[in-house]
Every structure is written in C-alpha cells, then in structure tokens.
Design an enzyme around this catalytic site. Sequence first.
Site, PDB file in Angstrom:
ATOM      1  N   GLY A   1       0.744  -1.122  -0.093  1.00 32.76           N
ATOM      2  CA  GLY A   1      -0.062   0.073  -0.034  1.00 32.76           C
ATOM      3  C   GLY A   1       0.779   1.212  -0.058  1.00 32.76           C
ATOM      4  O   GLY A   1       0.312   2.251   0.164  1.00 32.76           O
TER       5      GLY A   1
ATOM      6  N   TYR B   1      -9.434   3.828 -12.786  1.00 28.26           N
ATOM      7  CA  TYR B   1      -9.466   4.488 -11.382  1.00 28.26           C
ATOM      8  C   TYR B   1      -9.145   6.032 -11.272  1.00 28.26           C
ATOM      9  O   TYR B   1      -8.873   6.645 -10.518  1.00 28.26           O
ATOM     10  CB  TYR B   1      -7.954   4.140 -10.763  1.00 28.26           C
ATOM     11  CG  TYR B   1      -7.847   2.485 -10.920  1.00 28.26           C
ATOM     12  CD1 TYR B   1      -8.651   1.730 -10.326  1.00 28.26           C
ATOM     13  CD2 TYR B   1      -6.664   1.799 -11.401  1.00 28.26           C
ATOM     14  CE1 TYR B   1      -8.486   0.393 -10.063  1.00 28.26           C
ATOM     15  CE2 TYR B   1      -6.375   0.608 -11.370  1.00 28.26           C
ATOM     16  CZ  TYR B   1      -7.194  -0.067 -10.657  1.00 28.26           C
ATOM     17  OH  TYR B   1      -7.006  -1.280 -10.540  1.00 28.26           O
TER      18      TYR B   1
ATOM     19  N   CYS C   1     -12.646   3.163 -29.596  1.00 30.75           N
ATOM     20  CA  CYS C   1     -14.072   3.814 -29.945  1.00 30.75           C
ATOM     21  C   CYS C   1     -14.852   3.482 -28.798  1.00 30.75           C
ATOM     22  O   CYS C   1     -15.905   2.887 -28.623  1.00 30.75           O
ATOM     23  CB  CYS C   1     -14.402   2.955 -31.329  1.00 30.75           C
ATOM     24  SG  CYS C   1     -13.716   3.322 -32.615  1.00 30.75           S
ATOM     25  N   GLU C   2     -14.549   4.320 -27.974  1.00 34.42           N
ATOM     26  CA  GLU C   2     -15.107   4.528 -26.648  1.00 34.42           C
ATOM     27  C   GLU C   2     -14.610   6.033 -25.875  1.00 34.42           C
ATOM     28  O   GLU C   2     -13.613   6.216 -26.509  1.00 34.42           O
ATOM     29  CB  GLU C   2     -15.087   3.498 -25.477  1.00 34.42           C
ATOM     30  CG  GLU C   2     -15.395   2.153 -25.792  1.00 34.42           C
ATOM     31  CD  GLU C   2     -16.026   1.263 -25.025  1.00 34.42           C
ATOM     32  OE1 GLU C   2     -16.409   2.113 -23.826  1.00 34.42           O
ATOM     33  OE2 GLU C   2     -16.387   0.147 -25.055  1.00 34.42           O
TER      34      GLU C   2
ATOM     35  N   TYR D   1       0.900  -1.920 -12.858  1.00 28.09           N
ATOM     36  CA  TYR D   1      -0.623  -2.211 -13.263  1.00 28.09           C
ATOM     37  C   TYR D   1      -0.968  -1.494 -14.588  1.00 28.09           C
ATOM     38  O   TYR D   1      -1.933  -0.891 -14.593  1.00 28.09           O
ATOM     39  CB  TYR D   1      -1.546  -1.592 -12.040  1.00 28.09           C
ATOM     40  CG  TYR D   1      -1.236  -2.247 -10.734  1.00 28.09           C
ATOM     41  CD1 TYR D   1      -1.585  -3.668 -10.550  1.00 28.09           C
ATOM     42  CD2 TYR D   1      -0.602  -1.399  -9.771  1.00 28.09           C
ATOM     43  CE1 TYR D   1      -1.066  -4.099  -9.278  1.00 28.09           C
ATOM     44  CE2 TYR D   1      -0.215  -2.130  -8.559  1.00 28.09           C
ATOM     45  CZ  TYR D   1      -0.383  -3.392  -8.458  1.00 28.09           C
ATOM     46  OH  TYR D   1      -0.392  -3.973  -7.272  1.00 28.09           O
TER      47      TYR D   1
HETATM   48  C1  LIG Z   1      -1.831  -6.148  -5.103  1.00 32.76           C
HETATM   49  C2  LIG Z   1      -1.271  -6.651  -3.763  1.00 32.76           C
HETATM   50  C3  LIG Z   1      -0.004  -5.998  -3.174  1.00 32.76           C
HETATM   51  C4  LIG Z   1       0.615  -4.939  -4.007  1.00 32.76           C
HETATM   52  O1  LIG Z   1      -0.012  -3.840  -3.908  1.00 32.76           O
HETATM   53  P1  LIG Z   1       0.633  -2.319  -4.277  1.00 32.76           P
HETATM   54  O2  LIG Z   1      -0.155  -1.286  -3.984  1.00 32.76           O
HETATM   55  O3  LIG Z   1       1.185  -2.519  -5.548  1.00 32.76           O
HETATM   56  O4  LIG Z   1       2.200  -2.158  -3.401  1.00 32.76           O
HETATM   57  C5  LIG Z   1       0.063  -6.569  -2.284  1.00 32.76           C
HETATM   58  N1  LIG Z   1      -0.238  -7.714  -1.550  1.00 32.76           N
HETATM   59  C6  LIG Z   1      -1.271  -8.285  -2.094  1.00 32.76           C
HETATM   60  C7  LIG Z   1      -2.007  -9.398  -1.420  1.00 32.76           C
HETATM   61  C8  LIG Z   1      -1.973  -7.587  -3.131  1.00 32.76           C
HETATM   62  O5  LIG Z   1      -3.003  -8.200  -3.671  1.00 32.76           O
END
Ligand SMILES: *Cc1c(COP(=O)(O)O)cnc(C)c1O
Length: 414
Positions: A228, A312, A338-339, A366
């Site tokens: 996170g 997002y 085409c959107e 991502y």
């Molecule tokens: C996606 C995910 C992560 C990585 O999250 P980031 O925000 O890219 O660091 C870590 N652990 C789990 C279980 C995930 O699903």
Amino acid sequence: MLQLKNDHYEIGGLDVRQICEDFGSPLYIYDTAKMEAQYKRLQKAFKGSKLKINYACKALSNINVLRFFQQLGAGLDTVSIQEVELGLRAGFAAEEIIYTPNGVSMAEIEKAVAHGVRINIDNLSILEQFGAKYGNSYPVCIRMNPHIMAGGHSKISVGHIDSKFGISIHQRRHLERLVQSLNLNVEGVHMHTGSDILDVDTFLVGAQLLFDVARDFPDLKYLDFGSGFKVPYKADDIATNVEELGQKMTGMFKEFCAEYGRELEIEFEPGKFLVSESGTFCCQVNGLKQTTATVFAQVDTGMNHLIRPMFYDAYHHIENISNPKADPRVYTVVGYICETDTFANDRQIAEVRQGDILAFRNAGAYCFTMANNYNSRYKPAEVLVHKGKAHLITRRQNLEDLLHNQVEMEWPQK
Ligand SMILES: *Cc1c(COP(=O)(O)O)cnc(C)c1O
C-alpha cells in the site's frame, strides 16, 4: 526513470527518442536502476530487522522483471496459481513465493501446495477445508482484514468493512477455534489494506491490530504487513515516507518480538512502490483536433494499453519527449479506442505537434499487466533498460497473436 537531461529525455542514460525509434510506438520502457533503488531504499529503512521483501508481481509480471528481483534477493507475492508458476519458472525457490489468492477454489490451493509455496488463506470456510485435508502437515499463513479504510481510490481499498478480502478481526475467536480443532500450523499472519495509503499512522494502526492477532498464535515465523506504499504521481504529490515508517515500525516490531519471545521476520509485498516510477509509456501523436471548446491530442494508443486513467481516475503525468523546451499549452489527450478514452483532461503539456512522442510517467505498475486487445489492437512491446542497454522483453503483437487461440470452424456446406 524518465529524466530531462539538458534538452532531451533519458531513461537509464539512454535517449528516449532513440529507444522509440528502435522499438516503435507505443512502447513500455522500464529502468532496472530505479527498481533497484526502490528495493534498496526499503531495505535500508528497515535495517536492523529480519526483513523480507516479496515483490507483488501482478504489478508487472514480465519474467525478466521477476528474475531481476529474484537476483536482488526478493521473494515473490502471487495472487494466482499462474503467477506461482511464472515465479517458479523465473527461478524463485518455492519457499520464497507466497500465494495470497482470494475467492479461488480448494483445487487451486491444492496445486499451490503441490508446488510447495507458502499459502496465505483469507477465508474461514477455505481454512476449514485446508485444515481437514492437511491438518498440521502443511504450514499456513492467515490473512486478516483489519477494517481500515485506506487507499487512494475505493476500487483499490481492500481492508474496509465491506471488503471481500481477509478474515475479519472480529472473527478472531472463530479463527482461534478452527485453528485449535483442526490442529493447524499457523506460521504467519498477514494484512494488506490496499494501494496508495496516504499516511504512516494508518500503517501503524494496522500493525498494532496485526500484533494483537499474532498473540493468538505461538508458532509464528513471520508477520506480513502487505503493501500500500504510495508513490508520487505528480510533482509535490504525497508519498509514503518509508524511512519514517521504517523507523517507527522497527521499534514497535522489536517490542512486539521481545514480548512474543522470539525474533520474527517482518515481511512486505510491494508492487507499485518497486516498479511504478521505473516505467514510462511512450506513444505518438496521430493528430490534433480542435473542436469548439477543446484541443484534443490524439495518440496511437488507448485505454486498451493503459487503463488506469479511465478505470481509477488515475493521474499519469505526460511529457512531450519531442518538444521538451516548448511553452506549455492545454490539451485533452485521448486514445484511439472507439469509446470515451481519455488519458488527461485540460492538461498543460509542452506544445504538441503531429508526430511528437508523448510519455506517461509511473507506467511500471498495473499498466502493461492490465493491457488487453480491445478493438483488436495489438499489445505494445516492452523494453527493459539495464546497465546502459535497452533489451526487448516483450515483442509487439501481430495478427497471428490475435488469432492464436481462436479456432476456425469448418462451416457445413449448404
Ligand atoms: C496487489 C497486492 C499487493 C501490492 O500492492 P501495491 O499497492 O502494488 O504495493 C500486495 N499484496 C497483495 C495481497 C496484493 O493483492
């Protein structure tokens, strides 16, 4: 990462225009130097603890990137049996891979057990089935849901009360009973509350909750605090201060281990933090289109290649690689799908001309892994810049790739 040097842009010391000329457009370009710098930064922030960093490979899953992290000493965080198998193919030892699925069948978990990887379970009913089958013969990690609302966007917050992830901390008693009656060997506890967590205190609150749960299990080897970590997407953006986090958390963790009676391993599983800023996505301007109220810059890519802005509302900073010194003007940058397919609204970019190369920053995490073939467009190529050389790591697709799994029927004659 993408850097302006005098009057031109470079990645890992190489001229970006040249890379695009050599490999074509659109193109994903990654810089191993930035990945390594981020990995080492996190290591340094937690020095003094037994730290394991598991790269969350759903962020960017090219096998060469996996090998690069393996060589740095990372483990691998996987969320599907396919990622497990990719990790094994890349050269990770089974015990270096942690498998954290959500909503998968027991059959898939059995496959992961057969591969010998670490299993992280986030559902009491699956845990019950796991226990019935393996008892204490195969260790298990438990994913808790601390119910912390964190994360930059509701679609990437996974720890809140209505989330499908993890076992609720309010189910601790039930968990404890299952573990006891099934004689489970719980080797780790885990949490992951989502992407883009803004402040260090949120992590610390989560950590305290995980310590509480950990006290229920006497045979732990590690505590896994997920990820996170937020990275900056624009100038002056908030980013997780991993140095401050490291300092505060190391202290808390040491105290916990002293009380627990054993030094445990502290684990993290960052994806975005390790690869986001290393990546740049380059495309070319097909044309400019002026309407009554807007100047559109139309590029040779779309949300099929970079979905984060549409999916997002993500902000990706855009640079004009071909005209870096020009005065900025205001553009709405749109794709060719085409959107409604908007990358940026009313964005200031150095004057854009037809044929210019535009570059999206933070395109390492991502982005390519979410690319698809919508509108029957080919996926872009990927290039890894390593020690002053650009390596093609995914070739551009062609018509045969689009048809690869399609089976052409024999139509009965009338
Ligand atoms: C996606 C995910 C992560 C990585 O999250 P980031 O925000 O890219 O660091 C870590 N652990 C789990 C279980 C995930 O699903």
